[in-house]
Write a protein that holds these residues in place. Structure first.
Motif, PDB file in Angstrom:
ATOM      1  N   ALA A 398       0.199  -0.618  -0.018  1.00  0.00           N
ATOM      2  CA  ALA A 398       0.247   0.336  -0.346  1.00  0.00           C
ATOM      3  C   ALA A 398       0.608   1.588   0.228  1.00  0.00           C
ATOM      4  CB  ALA A 398      -1.359  -0.125   1.428  1.00  0.00           C
ATOM      5  N   ASN A 399       1.909   0.931   0.510  1.00  0.00           N
ATOM      6  CA  ASN A 399       2.172   2.160   0.732  1.00  0.00           C
ATOM      7  C   ASN A 399       3.497   2.646  -0.554  1.00  0.00           C
ATOM      8  OD1 ASN A 399       2.071   2.968   3.512  1.00  0.00           O
ATOM      9  ND2 ASN A 399       3.884   1.920   3.767  1.00  0.00           N
ATOM     10  N   VAL A 400       3.540   1.607  -1.036  1.00  0.00           N
ATOM     11  CA  VAL A 400       4.443   1.661  -2.685  1.00  0.00           C
ATOM     12  C   VAL A 400       2.902   2.464  -3.969  1.00  0.00           C
ATOM     13  CG1 VAL A 400       5.404   1.005  -4.653  1.00  0.00           C
ATOM     14  CG2 VAL A 400       5.327  -0.281  -2.112  1.00  0.00           C
ATOM     15  N   VAL A 401       1.684   1.282  -3.349  1.00  0.00           N
ATOM     16  CA  VAL A 401       0.654   2.158  -4.522  1.00  0.00           C
ATOM     17  C   VAL A 401       0.729   3.663  -4.062  1.00  0.00           C
ATOM     18  CG1 VAL A 401      -1.419   1.688  -5.188  1.00  0.00           C
ATOM     19  CG2 VAL A 401       0.188  -0.436  -4.326  1.00  0.00           C
ATOM     20  N   MET A 402       0.201   4.219  -3.024  1.00  0.00           N
ATOM     21  CA  MET A 402      -0.023   5.360  -2.781  1.00  0.00           C
ATOM     22  C   MET A 402       0.740   5.657  -1.223  1.00  0.00           C
ATOM     23  SD  MET A 402      -2.531   7.553  -2.465  1.00  0.00           S
ATOM     24  CE  MET A 402      -4.213   6.977  -3.608  1.00  0.00           C
ATOM     25  N   PRO A 403       1.822   6.428  -1.598  1.00  0.00           N
ATOM     26  CA  PRO A 403       2.905   7.333  -1.160  1.00  0.00           C
ATOM     27  C   PRO A 403       2.093   7.844   0.049  1.00  0.00           C
ATOM     28  CG  PRO A 403       3.928   6.783  -2.794  1.00  0.00           C
ATOM     29  CD  PRO A 403       2.027   6.878  -3.006  1.00  0.00           C
TER      30      PRO A 403
END
Length: 408
Positions: A398-403
């Motif tokens: 999730a942190n990669v897709v939506m930092p």
């Protein structure tokens, strides 16, 4: 930078770091956040945070000024109200809206701020949350009601622990002991064939360290080895203390009230699970001290996590549905951070409570020691491990897709 300015800045950073640690910030987020603050003031910094220590090292460009500080800290407890206000204060300082002296004064005021919900509402939140968890575990109406009553008794123990150091050191075993003993008494005198272990688990769910296990593994995945290891081991010890107290209480209850068969609760309609999610999210608002303007986001996060996990479990086996739930929750929490300009932790934590496998770890421990199953489940150990890994992986993806825009 003159000497006086350096002293003012490092005092502020030190107080800010201790407060964020007190409010339960994960080590990797706390260190990243403090680094951003120090860099803004033109300082070089190194931070090392664990659940029990906080080390801060600050120095100027040419080492004209240097400062280091190491403090023994108590493990922090989640306080979303203070965390949110502290983050807002830091943002106002960095944007030039307030001075450093004014920010330092307001930090002191935030630190002394009581819970916005008071003791009565928090006690009701304990009862509501424990009853809601019993719903999610498939309990019958009798177990749900008794779980709420015993959950309030656990809250009374936590209040006593705040006033007594001796009680705080033995909170987990003494609370679980009394819950186990009273659950046996209720089952004996009600003569209704209750699932006492399910009642005990639901009543103690606020103390079960499932969230700490997940946070510890998340810290290990970010290569915060010391902090992650300490948090995981602390969670394991809390779990052992909880189970030992409950096992001792039930054993004494069997001696006083006779051996009691473990009864399986009657199956309730599926819509009761959604009612349980809503009740749990409302209860966590008061327990986590969430600010009113963030309450709709926090409640929504629990529904997103649960619905995504439940939907994906239909075609993903062995607990891998938790990966989808954690991924959806992480994207939503980071989106909240961007829109509301607030720490993503505020809405991520309530959603994680729905997903964390602390209860399954407790169930597996009970099956291993007593040979009794609280609920009908197969391969509980494998499923618990996979859920833990799935949660961490889901949040990383999730942190990669939506930092997120904020380190907290």
């Amino acid at each position: 930078m003159d000497k006086l300015e350096f002293i003012q800045i490092r005092r502020f950073i030190l107080k800010l770091g201790k407060m964020l640690h007190k409010y339960g910030s994960p080590s990797f987020r706390l260190e990243a956040y403090l680094t951003e603050i120090a860099t803004h003031f033109g300082l070089h910094a190194s931070f090392n945070s664990t659940p029990t220590t906080l080390t801060i090292v600050l120095w100027s460009d040419h080492h004209e000024d240097e400062y280091n500080h190491s403090a023994r800290m108590q493990p922090g407890e989640l306080d979303m109200n203070s965390l949110s206000r502290t983050d807002e204060l830091a943002h106002e300082l960095l944007s030039g809206q307030i001075s450093l002296m004014e920010a330092d004064k307001q930090l002191t005021e935030i630190d002394a701020m009581p819970s916005p919900y008071g003791k009565s509402l928090t006690g009701m939140a304990f009862s509501l949350s424990t009853s809601a968890f019993a719903m999610l575990m498939g309990a019958g109406w009798s177990e749900i009601i008794y779980s709420g009553l015993l959950g309030f008794m656990v809250y009374m123990w936590t209040l006593w622990a705040l006033r007594s150091k001796r009680v705080s050191l033995m909170l987990e075993p003494v609370a679980s002991f009394t819950v186990g003993l009273v659950a046996c008494a209720i089952n004996h005198y009600s003569a209704s064939g209750l699932n006492i272990w399910l009642i005990i688990l639901s009543s103690l769910i606020i103390l079960v360290p499932g969230l700490s296990l997940t946070m510890g593994l998340a810290e290990l995945s970010s290569r915060n080895m010391v902090s992650g290891t300490v948090r995981v081991m602390d969670a394991c010890m809390q779990l052992f203390k909880l189970y030992f107290g409950a096992f001792l209480g039930v054993s004494l209850g069997y001696q006083l009230f006779g051996q009691q068969e473990l009864a399986m609760a009657a199956t309730l309609p599926f819509w009761v699970n959604w009612l349980g999610v809503f009740m749990l999210s409302v209860g966590l608002v008061a327990i986590f001290r969430t600010r009113m303007k963030h309450v709709p986001w926090a409640i929504t996060s629990t529904f997103i996590a649960y619905s995504a996990s439940t939907w994906s479990s239909g075609f993903l086996e062995n607990g891998l549905g938790a990966f989808v739930g954690a991924f959806a929750l992480g994207v939503f929490a980071n989106m909240f951070s961007r829109i509301a300009n607030a720490p993503s932790t505020i809405v991520a934590m309530p959603g994680l409570i729905v997903l964390v496998p602390g209860s399954k770890t407790y169930i597996g421990l009970n099956s291993f020691i007593s040979g009794q199953d609280i609920i009908k489940t197969d391969h509980i150990g494998q499923e618990t491990f996979l859920i833990l890994m799935s949660l961490v992986a889901g949040l990383i993806f999730a942190n990669v897709v939506m930092p997120t825009r904020k380190a907290l």
